[in-house]
Design a protein around this motif. Structure first.
Motif, PDB file in Angstrom:
ATOM      1  N   ARG A  61       0.978  -1.255  -0.314  1.00  0.00           N
ATOM      2  CA  ARG A  61      -0.156   0.164   0.048  1.00  0.00           C
ATOM      3  C   ARG A  61       1.037   2.031  -0.247  1.00  0.00           C
ATOM      4  N   ASP A  62       1.523   1.036   0.630  1.00  0.00           N
ATOM      5  CA  ASP A  62       2.933   2.852   0.607  1.00  0.00           C
ATOM      6  C   ASP A  62       3.793   2.674  -0.865  1.00  0.00           C
ATOM      7  N   ASN A  63       3.787   2.066  -0.893  1.00  0.00           N
ATOM      8  CA  ASN A  63       4.451   1.843  -2.449  1.00  0.00           C
ATOM      9  C   ASN A  63       4.695   3.573  -3.267  1.00  0.00           C
ATOM     10  N   GLU A  64       3.235   3.758  -3.179  1.00  0.00           N
ATOM     11  CA  GLU A  64       2.546   4.627  -4.070  1.00  0.00           C
ATOM     12  C   GLU A  64       3.542   5.830  -3.291  1.00  0.00           C
ATOM     13  N   SER A  65       3.151   6.615  -2.022  1.00  0.00           N
ATOM     14  CA  SER A  65       4.030   7.270  -1.634  1.00  0.00           C
ATOM     15  C   SER A  65       5.090   7.440  -0.990  1.00  0.00           C
ATOM     16  N   ASN A  66       6.161   6.194  -0.925  1.00  0.00           N
ATOM     17  CA  ASN A  66       7.695   5.692  -0.794  1.00  0.00           C
ATOM     18  C   ASN A  66       8.437   5.555  -2.054  1.00  0.00           C
ATOM     19  N   GLU A  91      -8.368  -8.065  -2.729  1.00  0.00           N
ATOM     20  CA  GLU A  91      -8.591  -8.815  -1.212  1.00  0.00           C
ATOM     21  C   GLU A  91      -8.233  -7.926  -0.229  1.00  0.00           C
ATOM     22  N   GLY A  92      -7.232  -6.969  -0.532  1.00  0.00           N
ATOM     23  CA  GLY A  92      -6.598  -6.132   0.919  1.00  0.00           C
ATOM     24  C   GLY A  92      -5.119  -6.786   1.859  1.00  0.00           C
ATOM     25  N   ALA A  93      -4.654  -7.951   1.517  1.00  0.00           N
ATOM     26  CA  ALA A  93      -4.006  -8.491   2.552  1.00  0.00           C
ATOM     27  C   ALA A  93      -3.180  -9.665   1.689  1.00  0.00           C
ATOM     28  N   TYR A  94      -1.861 -10.417   2.195  1.00  0.00           N
ATOM     29  CA  TYR A  94      -1.239 -10.893   1.663  1.00  0.00           C
ATOM     30  C   TYR A  94      -1.275 -12.665   2.535  1.00  0.00           C
ATOM     31  N   VAL A 147      -7.929  -8.866   8.058  1.00  0.00           N
ATOM     32  CA  VAL A 147      -6.511  -8.268   7.687  1.00  0.00           C
ATOM     33  C   VAL A 147      -6.705  -7.224   7.143  1.00  0.00           C
ATOM     34  N   GLU A 148      -6.435  -5.794   7.900  1.00  0.00           N
ATOM     35  CA  GLU A 148      -6.327  -4.736   7.458  1.00  0.00           C
ATOM     36  C   GLU A 148      -5.389  -4.458   6.259  1.00  0.00           C
ATOM     37  N   ARG A 149      -6.051  -3.622   4.861  1.00  0.00           N
ATOM     38  CA  ARG A 149      -5.304  -4.068   3.528  1.00  0.00           C
ATOM     39  C   ARG A 149      -4.144  -3.280   3.751  1.00  0.00           C
ATOM     40  N   GLN A 150      -3.194  -4.090   3.847  1.00  0.00           N
ATOM     41  CA  GLN A 150      -2.067  -3.503   3.600  1.00  0.00           C
ATOM     42  C   GLN A 150      -1.735  -4.030   2.048  1.00  0.00           C
ATOM     43  N   ALA A 151      -2.282  -4.283   0.895  1.00  0.00           N
ATOM     44  CA  ALA A 151      -2.018  -3.969   0.187  1.00  0.00           C
ATOM     45  C   ALA A 151      -2.280  -2.448  -1.566  1.00  0.00           C
ATOM     46  N   MET A 152      -1.354  -2.325  -2.176  1.00  0.00           N
ATOM     47  CA  MET A 152      -2.598  -1.294  -2.872  1.00  0.00           C
ATOM     48  C   MET A 152      -4.028  -1.670  -3.316  1.00  0.00           C
ATOM     49  N   THR A 153      -4.487  -0.474  -4.116  1.00  0.00           N
ATOM     50  CA  THR A 153      -5.981  -0.988  -4.664  1.00  0.00           C
ATOM     51  C   THR A 153      -5.627  -0.422  -5.737  1.00  0.00           C
ATOM     52  N   VAL A 154      -7.004  -1.363  -6.558  1.00  0.00           N
ATOM     53  CA  VAL A 154      -6.733  -0.857  -7.916  1.00  0.00           C
ATOM     54  C   VAL A 154      -6.564   0.783  -7.751  1.00  0.00           C
ATOM     55  N   GLU A 155      -7.178   1.526  -8.130  1.00  0.00           N
ATOM     56  CA  GLU A 155      -7.398   2.707  -7.644  1.00  0.00           C
ATOM     57  C   GLU A 155      -5.720   3.445  -7.590  1.00  0.00           C
ATOM     58  N   THR A 210       2.226 -12.883  -9.562  1.00  0.00           N
ATOM     59  CA  THR A 210       1.382 -14.405  -9.157  1.00  0.00           C
ATOM     60  C   THR A 210      -0.243 -13.417  -9.159  1.00  0.00           C
ATOM     61  N   HIS A 211      -1.223 -13.897  -9.192  1.00  0.00           N
ATOM     62  CA  HIS A 211      -2.042 -13.536  -8.308  1.00  0.00           C
ATOM     63  C   HIS A 211      -2.464 -13.818  -7.028  1.00  0.00           C
ATOM     64  N   THR A 212      -1.972 -14.648  -6.713  1.00  0.00           N
ATOM     65  CA  THR A 212      -2.337 -15.320  -5.168  1.00  0.00           C
ATOM     66  C   THR A 212      -1.275 -15.538  -4.158  1.00  0.00           C
TER      67      THR A 212
END
Length: 327
Positions: A93-98, A121-124, A166-174, A191-193
């Motif tokens: 998720r923070d890859n965009e800002s960091n 789904e939000g999490a790994y 689990v709280e979102r950890q990955a970036m969103t589609v947006e 990969t997908h999963t």
């Protein structure tokens, strides 16, 4: 740098290597244009990532994109002097800002290899293991789950998913759509999963690679041509599948430079791993290819047939002894 006994010791060791000229000699070799230093992050802080980029720029390195590398291979062009290729795995998720913000600011290319299920789904999958402990669900350690057949691992993780969030950890589609518009960002497949591909049945393997590619292309409107193996594990089977599905380059986590010999097979390109929370001195040693070869001097990467698979060709198992953020 996170203060810990481990980091204090490795910082002292890294600074000793720098003072003793290991980094200077590695830089001198890189500037001859005989190899490329490819490296990967996961989820570094903005300060960590920018410090590494600034050091590379100050020391005169040339930044390549995967398309640049593919052109070098297909057009038989000479390697640029001091060439580096910056990548990041998973799509945190923070890859965009960091990461992306720093890449845009310093005008350097970066490739982010994205696992698409986590985006949706939000999490790994490994993030659910801590939840399993909280819920007192008896489940093997992450290292053990990387060695079993994928069907069994998925069943175990799905059991946790039914009981916990689990709280979102990955970036969103947006976010993926937004960062893909940057001229400095390349989106690649992961990969997908995020399974260990050598543990997948054949149909699972092709589905993981194809679904991820289709989703990323739909989200970005761009062809997805490059790939990074989850956990760095692959065999001839995985390389063939990537070629059949239209991927052009694939990166492992084998800690070596990309030399002329490595360019002969674009589906097993090595990369050096950087460590979040480590000192800048250590990561300088990592980026220049000084650190990991010394750590592995008396311990070769495992190259053996995995008894849990039906693959007849050799399997490259990544040799990750450190506690990285992801698998």
């Amino acid at each position: 740098m996170e203060l810990s006994i481990r980091n204090v010791f490795t910082s002292l060791l890294a600074n000793l290597l720098i003072v003793c000229g290991f980094v200077r000699r590695a830089k001198k070799r890189a500037m001859k244009g005989n190899h490329i230093l490819a490296m990967y992050f996961h989820n570094p802080s903005k300060k960590e990532f920018e410090s590494c980029i600034k050091w590379l720029k100050t020391n005169g390195f040339t930044f390549l994109s995967p398309d640049d590398l593919h052109s070098i291979i297909t057009e038989n062009r000479p390697l640029p002097k001091g060439a580096v290729l910056i990548t990041a795995d998973d799509g945190w998720r923070d890859n965009e800002s960091n990461l992306v913000a720093v890449a845009d600011k310093h005008q350097v290319p970066i490739t982010i290899f994205v696992s698409t299920e986590a985006v949706e789904e939000g999490a790994y999958w490994w993030s659910y293991l801590d939840k399993a402990k909280d819920l007192k669900i008896n489940i093997p350690a992450k290292s053990s789950l990387k060695l079993i057949m994928n069907d069994k691992r998925v069943a175990l993780i799905n059991e946790i998913k039914r009981q916990a969030k689990v709280e979102r950890q990955a970036m969103t589609v947006e976010q993926i759509q937004k960062i893909s518009k940057s001229k400095y960002v390349t989106i690649g497949g992961h990969t997908h999963t995020h399974p260990i591909l050598v543990n997948c049945r054949r149909e699972q393997l092709y589905n993981e690679l194809d679904v991820s590619k289709q989703k990323l292309e739909a989200w970005t409107g761009k062809e997805i041509k490059h790939f990074a193996y989850p956990n760095g594990d692959f065999s001839e089977r995985e390389m063939r599948a990537l070629n059949e599905l239209g991927y052009k380059l694939a990166f492992s986590s084998e800690p070596r430079q990309i030399g002329i010999a490595e360019l002969s097979n674009p589906y097993c390109l090595p990369r050096f791993g950087l460590l979040e929370g480590a000192s800048l001195a250590e990561n300088i040693c990592r980026m220049t290819g000084v650190w990991k070869p010394l750590m592995l001097k008396f311990r070769l990467p495992e190259l053996a047939k995995d008894e849990n698979t039906t693959i007849e060709s050799p399997v490259y198992r990544s040799n990750k002894s450190e506690s990285l953020l992801t698998s």
